[in-house]
Design an enzyme around this catalytic site. Structure first.
Site, PDB file in Angstrom:
ATOM      1  N   CYS A   3       0.822  -1.201   0.000  1.00 37.60           N
ATOM      2  CA  CYS A   3       0.000   0.000   0.000  1.00 37.60           C
ATOM      3  C   CYS A   3       0.868   1.269   0.000  1.00 37.60           C
ATOM      4  CB  CYS A   3      -0.963  -0.053   1.175  1.00 37.60           C
ATOM      5  SG  CYS A   3      -2.359   1.089   1.026  1.00 37.60           S
ATOM      6  N   HIS A   4       0.906   2.022   1.104  1.00 41.59           N
ATOM      7  CA  HIS A   4       1.791   3.188   1.193  1.00 41.59           C
ATOM      8  C   HIS A   4       3.170   2.815   1.737  1.00 41.59           C
ATOM      9  CE1 HIS A   4      -2.126   5.302   0.956  1.00 41.59           C
ATOM     10  NE2 HIS A   4      -1.432   6.228   0.349  1.00 41.59           N
ATOM     11  N   GLU A  37      -5.476   7.011  -4.763  1.00 41.22           N
ATOM     12  CA  GLU A  37      -5.221   8.158  -3.894  1.00 41.22           C
ATOM     13  C   GLU A  37      -6.289   9.230  -4.075  1.00 41.22           C
ATOM     14  OE1 GLU A  37      -3.384   8.273  -0.979  1.00 41.22           O
ATOM     15  OE2 GLU A  37      -1.595   7.834  -2.157  1.00 41.22           O
TER      16      GLU A  37
END
Length: 376
Positions: free
Chosen positions: A161-162, A192
């Site tokens: 993910c991030h 996003e």
């Protein structure tokens, strides 16, 4: 003498057997005695204002995979100590299991400072996502060094993910970026813009753009569907749905055969959505015939958000099918309106009118439906 010789032969056989058995145990122990450091953002622990932290769901799912496969786990954050997760549902099965695990919760509440870690102690590193990862992990020089060293000692680097935000400035000994010329993914620009608006303006960069700028070969799937990029010992996942698949790929990369675990209902549902989006139109029938096995409202919500990204008739049609499949389970006039609008866009005016008429039975004064009916 013959008896003595026989005894000696038996003794020799036993010693040989024990030596082989001991060697086997040692080899087996070497094979399975793997250790992973899980890195989480510490940005959420700041006081005085609400700041994003790490994703507890991602931590729980990945940790559960590692534990099931006999992998030792350490937990680290930039400054160590207790750090804060983003809001999560403690009742979800995978979270509840971790919350009841006293040993891992003790580690989680007293995370190790990254600067104190020795790369030689680990076979792999797994970087958990969450919006907080965009703020502190890319700037952590000690983390950059840890990642590079683990990779260069033939260890595995994984992030979801991030989490890949921690990779953007990692350089190897030859001066090249770790991600350069490697297949990679992360939370995409599209995801996003759909789901990250609250913190988007505060980011120093868009993760997909930065990874591409560093020379990575960025790849992705449709929004929120599992996608894992594996390039030798670099493993990255697109979004929370990808977490279990990334952790499992890490287990495989360590030379282990992963334990097959039953999917939780959300991941199972998203896997079904992925099948449908890949062209298996029978997936909708499978959903309708086995509703108790799936999170039906999640299917509808996926269709609702996917509709926002749709550009072709096929994409609009896919969104419509998913929303319609969950229409009764969600029972929400906003969803009904989106269904009617999509039907109208696809030229299905008769179906759109039926959807609006059905809505007006329960909400006879619902103005959006009344107004749209006048246009059909």
């Amino acid at each position: 003498m013959k008896t003595l010789k026989s005894v000696k032969n038996i003794y020799s056989t036993i010693v040989s057997f024990l030596a082989i058995a001991l060697l086997s145990v040692q080899v087996h122990a070497t094979t399975i005695n793997k250790k992973v450091v899980m890195v989480i953002s510490g940005y959420g622990q700041q006081q005085g204002e609400i700041t994003p932290g790490y994703e507890f769901d991602e931590f729980s799912k990945a940790y559960t995979v590692f534990k099931a496969n006999g992998i030792d786990v350490d937990i680290a954050s930039p400054n160590g100590g207790k750090v804060e997760a983003d809001k999560y549902d403690a009742k979800k099965s995978y979270n509840a299991i971790v919350l009841e695990d006293a040993a891992v919760m003790a580690k989680l509440n007293n995370s190790l400072p990254i600067a104190t870690l020795d790369a030689k102690s680990y076979d792999a590193i797994f970087i958990v996502g969450g919006k907080g990862a965009m703020f502190d992990l890319p700037k952590d020089v000690a983390l950059q060094s840890l990642i590079a060293n683990i990779y260069q000692q033939q260890g595995v680097v994984a992030a979801v993910c991030h989490g890949p935000a921690a990779l953007v400035d990692v350089k190897l000994n030859d001066g090249s970026y770790l991600v350069a010329n490697k297949a990679i993914n992360s939370f995409t620009n599209e995801e996003e813009n759909l789901f990250g608006q609250k913190w988007l303006s505060k980011f120093d960069f868009m993760l997909e753009d930065k990874l591409t700028e560093r020379g990575a070969k960025f790849q992705s799937s449709d929004i929120m569907l599992s996608h894992v990029a594996v390039d030798d010992r670099l493993i990255t996942g697109q979004n929370p749905t990808s977490t279990v698949d990334v952790a499992t790929a890490l287990v495989k990369s360590l030379g282990l055969t992963p334990v097959i675990a039953e999917q939780d209902i959300e991941d199972k549902t998203m896997a079904l959505v992925a099948k449908f989006m890949a062209g298996d139109k029978l997936a909708i029938k499978q959903l309708s015939e086995n509703q108790a096995q799936y999170h039906v409202p999640l299917v509808g919500m996926y269709g609702f958000y996917y509709l926002k990204t749709a550009q072709t008739d096929e994409q609009f049609s896919n969104a419509l099918s998913l929303m319609t499949a969950a229409q009764k389970a969600i029972n929400n006039p906003m969803l009904d309106m989106k269904i009617a609008q999509t039907q109208h866009k696809l030229g299905q005016n008769k179906a759109a009118k039926m959807t609006l008429d059905q809505l007006l039975i329960t909400k006879p004064d619902y103005k959006p439906a009344l107004d749209m009916l006048k246009t059909l």
